[in-house]
Design a protein around this motif. Structure first.
Motif, short mmCIF file in Angstrom:
data_model
loop_
_atom_site.label_atom_id
_atom_site.label_comp_id
_atom_site.label_asym_id
_atom_site.label_seq_id
_atom_site.Cartn_x
_atom_site.Cartn_y
_atom_site.Cartn_z
N MET A 1 1.22 -0.99 0.23
CA MET A 1 -0.21 0.16 0.12
C MET A 1 1.03 1.37 -0.17
SD MET A 1 -3.12 -1.18 0.12
CE MET A 1 -4.19 0.02 0.44
N LYS A 2 1.88 0.64 -0.22
CA LYS A 2 3.16 2.05 -0.45
C LYS A 2 2.60 3.68 -1.11
CE LYS A 2 8.00 3.01 -1.00
NZ LYS A 2 9.15 2.82 -0.51
N LYS A 3 2.35 2.88 -2.42
CA LYS A 3 1.60 3.55 -3.47
C LYS A 3 0.07 4.97 -2.90
CE LYS A 3 -0.87 3.32 -8.14
NZ LYS A 3 -1.93 2.72 -8.85
N TYR A 4 -0.45 4.21 -1.77
CA TYR A 4 -1.30 4.88 -1.25
C TYR A 4 -0.78 5.35 -0.63
CZ TYR A 4 -4.29 2.45 -4.93
OH TYR A 4 -4.83 2.03 -5.62
N GLY A 5 0.58 5.98 0.21
CA GLY A 5 0.63 6.22 1.17
C GLY A 5 0.57 8.09 0.81
N VAL A 6 1.18 8.85 2.27
CA VAL A 6 1.14 10.23 2.56
C VAL A 6 1.92 10.90 1.17
CG1 VAL A 6 0.91 12.23 3.26
CG2 VAL A 6 -0.26 10.12 4.89
N ILE A 76 -8.18 -0.37 4.88
CA ILE A 76 -8.70 -1.26 6.48
C ILE A 76 -8.87 -3.16 6.07
CG2 ILE A 76 -10.76 -2.00 7.06
CD1 ILE A 76 -11.04 1.25 6.78
N THR A 77 -8.70 -3.26 4.75
CA THR A 77 -8.25 -4.54 4.22
C THR A 77 -6.76 -5.36 3.92
OG1 THR A 77 -7.67 -4.58 2.04
CG2 THR A 77 -10.57 -4.79 2.88
N PHE A 78 -6.04 -3.86 4.22
CA PHE A 78 -4.73 -4.20 4.77
C PHE A 78 -4.00 -4.28 6.31
CE2 PHE A 78 -4.85 -4.60 0.73
CZ PHE A 78 -4.09 -5.50 -0.06
N GLY A 79 -5.27 -4.17 7.34
CA GLY A 79 -5.04 -3.15 8.74
C GLY A 79 -4.89 -2.41 9.43
N TYR A 80 -5.08 -1.15 8.44
CA TYR A 80 -4.68 0.16 8.60
C TYR A 80 -6.25 0.39 9.15
CZ TYR A 80 -1.77 2.29 5.33
OH TYR A 80 -0.32 2.08 5.02
N THR A 81 -6.70 1.39 10.64
CA THR A 81 -7.85 0.85 11.22
C THR A 81 -7.30 2.51 10.77
OG1 THR A 81 -6.25 3.19 12.80
CG2 THR A 81 -6.03 0.48 13.79
N ARG A 82 -9.06 2.10 11.02
CA ARG A 82 -10.50 3.64 10.21
C ARG A 82 -9.59 5.35 10.98
NH1 ARG A 82 -15.72 2.75 8.31
NH2 ARG A 82 -16.38 0.46 8.70
N LYS A 83 -9.19 5.63 11.86
CA LYS A 83 -8.79 6.46 12.39
C LYS A 83 -7.15 6.76 12.04
CE LYS A 83 -6.84 8.98 16.69
NZ LYS A 83 -6.47 8.64 18.16
N ARG A 84 -6.63 5.67 11.22
CA ARG A 84 -5.18 6.01 10.95
C ARG A 84 -5.51 6.92 9.23
NH1 ARG A 84 -0.29 1.22 9.58
NH2 ARG A 84 0.84 3.03 8.34
N CYS A 85 -6.64 6.18 8.79
CA CYS A 85 -6.98 6.42 7.30
C CYS A 85 -7.11 7.74 7.77
CB CYS A 85 -7.84 5.50 6.62
SG CYS A 85 -7.67 3.10 6.53
N TRP A 208 -15.67 12.85 10.39
CA TRP A 208 -14.74 11.78 11.01
C TRP A 208 -16.09 10.78 11.96
CZ3 TRP A 208 -11.86 8.26 12.43
CH2 TRP A 208 -11.55 7.74 13.58
N LYS A 209 -16.96 11.70 12.17
CA LYS A 209 -18.33 11.38 12.95
C LYS A 209 -18.50 9.81 12.04
CE LYS A 209 -18.99 12.74 17.14
NZ LYS A 209 -18.42 12.68 17.84
N LEU A 210 -19.34 9.96 10.83
CA LEU A 210 -19.70 9.81 9.86
C LEU A 210 -18.75 7.97 9.49
CD1 LEU A 210 -21.20 12.65 6.69
CD2 LEU A 210 -22.40 10.43 8.96
N TRP A 211 -17.51 8.74 9.02
CA TRP A 211 -16.52 7.69 9.07
C TRP A 211 -16.68 6.49 9.73
CZ3 TRP A 211 -13.82 5.07 5.36
CH2 TRP A 211 -12.38 4.76 5.38
N LYS A 212 -16.52 7.18 11.10
CA LYS A 212 -16.28 5.93 11.96
C LYS A 212 -17.06 4.53 11.58
CE LYS A 212 -16.95 8.56 15.44
NZ LYS A 212 -16.55 8.91 17.02
N LYS A 213 -18.19 5.39 11.04
CA LYS A 213 -20.04 4.52 11.09
C LYS A 213 -19.46 3.48 9.56
CE LYS A 213 -22.13 6.83 15.86
NZ LYS A 213 -22.70 7.26 15.79
N ALA A 214 -19.20 4.21 8.87
CA ALA A 214 -19.21 4.36 7.54
C ALA A 214 -19.37 2.87 6.94
CB ALA A 214 -18.94 4.83 6.22
N GLU A 215 -20.04 2.01 6.73
CA GLU A 215 -20.04 0.98 6.17
C GLU A 215 -18.30 1.03 4.91
OE1 GLU A 215 -22.29 -3.73 3.94
OE2 GLU A 215 -23.23 -1.24 4.58
N VAL A 216 -17.37 -0.18 4.95
CA VAL A 216 -16.37 -0.50 4.05
C VAL A 216 -16.92 -1.32 3.51
CG1 VAL A 216 -14.35 -0.74 3.62
CG2 VAL A 216 -15.10 1.30 5.29
N SER A 217 -16.70 -1.93 2.33
CA SER A 217 -17.24 -3.55 1.23
C SER A 217 -16.25 -2.82 0.73
CB SER A 217 -18.44 -2.76 0.81
OG SER A 217 -18.98 -2.44 0.14
N ILE A 218 -15.26 -4.36 0.06
CA ILE A 218 -14.51 -4.31 -1.74
C ILE A 218 -15.30 -5.12 -2.50
CG2 ILE A 218 -11.90 -5.39 -1.88
CD1 ILE A 218 -12.36 -2.93 0.23
#
Length: 218
Positions: A1-6, A76-85, A208-218
């Motif tokens: 996921m380096k390509k999608y790093g900051v 997130i599927t690679f282990g990232y937390t929502r907060k980190r994202c 942030w409030k919405l992101w914490k509860k957003a459904e993440v699907s791939i």
């Protein structure tokens, strides 16, 4: 996921912004018939700095509009937390904006004074506000409801119109920064700056409030 790093995404934003700005300036100069030996290099550089601002705002906003939906779910599927994202998205937003404005200032050093500094603050505020709106729209999109699709379609149409209008204005000879000139900011810079700050913070908080509860699907 380096390509999608900051840093990778910041680099992508800056490269696309600079590339599109150069292309638009070349097209404009050709259309205006101003590519000749006696043309002032200083004028071209100042014009490029103005075009860079408009293109930079649009590029970074579009990137944020589709960032969460297209990228963050995969992370997130690679282990990232929502907060980190979420925090990384804020870093991308702020660093991209800072780099683009530093480049603009380097191309416009001769214009720099107090009045021009106020104008820069105004444009920074617009840039961060639009990016935060784009971020919120991206999170809404993940909810996959008819309401979110209406919001996405409406904002995308508005951004598309803005991009098209901005491109045509630049090609027809206008400077990009001229699109951001608003007299009310010059009359009350402190009040306008405060409104921008509060608005941006509110948009980030809602995101942030919405992101914490957003459904993440791939």
């Amino acid at each position: 996921m380096k390509k999608y790093g900051v840093l990778g995404r910041v680099w992508e934003n800056v490269v696309i912004t600079v590339g599109l700005s150069l292309a638009m300036m070349v097209v404009r100069e050709i259309k205006q018939g101003r590519f000749y030996p006696g043309n002032s290099l200083d004028t071209l550089m100042e014009d490029f700095g103005g075009i860079l601002l408009l293109v930079g705002v649009l590029v970074t906003t579009f990137q944020l509009m589709y960032g969460y939906y297209a990228i963050e779910g995969q992370k997130i599927t690679f282990g990232y937390t929502r907060k980190r994202c979420f925090l990384e998205m804020q870093e991308v937003k702020l660093i991209s904006t800072a780099v683009i404005f530093v480049i603009h200032i380097l191309f416009n050093l001769r214009q720099m004074n107090f009045e021009y500094g106020k104008k820069i603050i105004w444009i920074v505020g617009i840039c961060l506000m639009l990016q935060s709106v784009g971020e919120l729209v991206s999170i809404f999109q993940m909810r996959n409801t008819w309401f979110s699709m209406i919001i996405l379609t409406t904002v995308s149409a508005f951004m598309g119109f803005t991009a098209g209008y901005g491109v045509l204005s630049i090609i027809n000879g206008e400077k990009g920064e001229g699109s951001f000139s608003v007299e009310i900011f010059n009359q009350a810079p402190v009040l306008c700056s405060s409104i921008f700050i509060v608005g941006i913070l509110c948009l980030i908080g809602v995101s942030w409030k919405l992101w914490k509860k957003a459904e993440v699907s791939i």
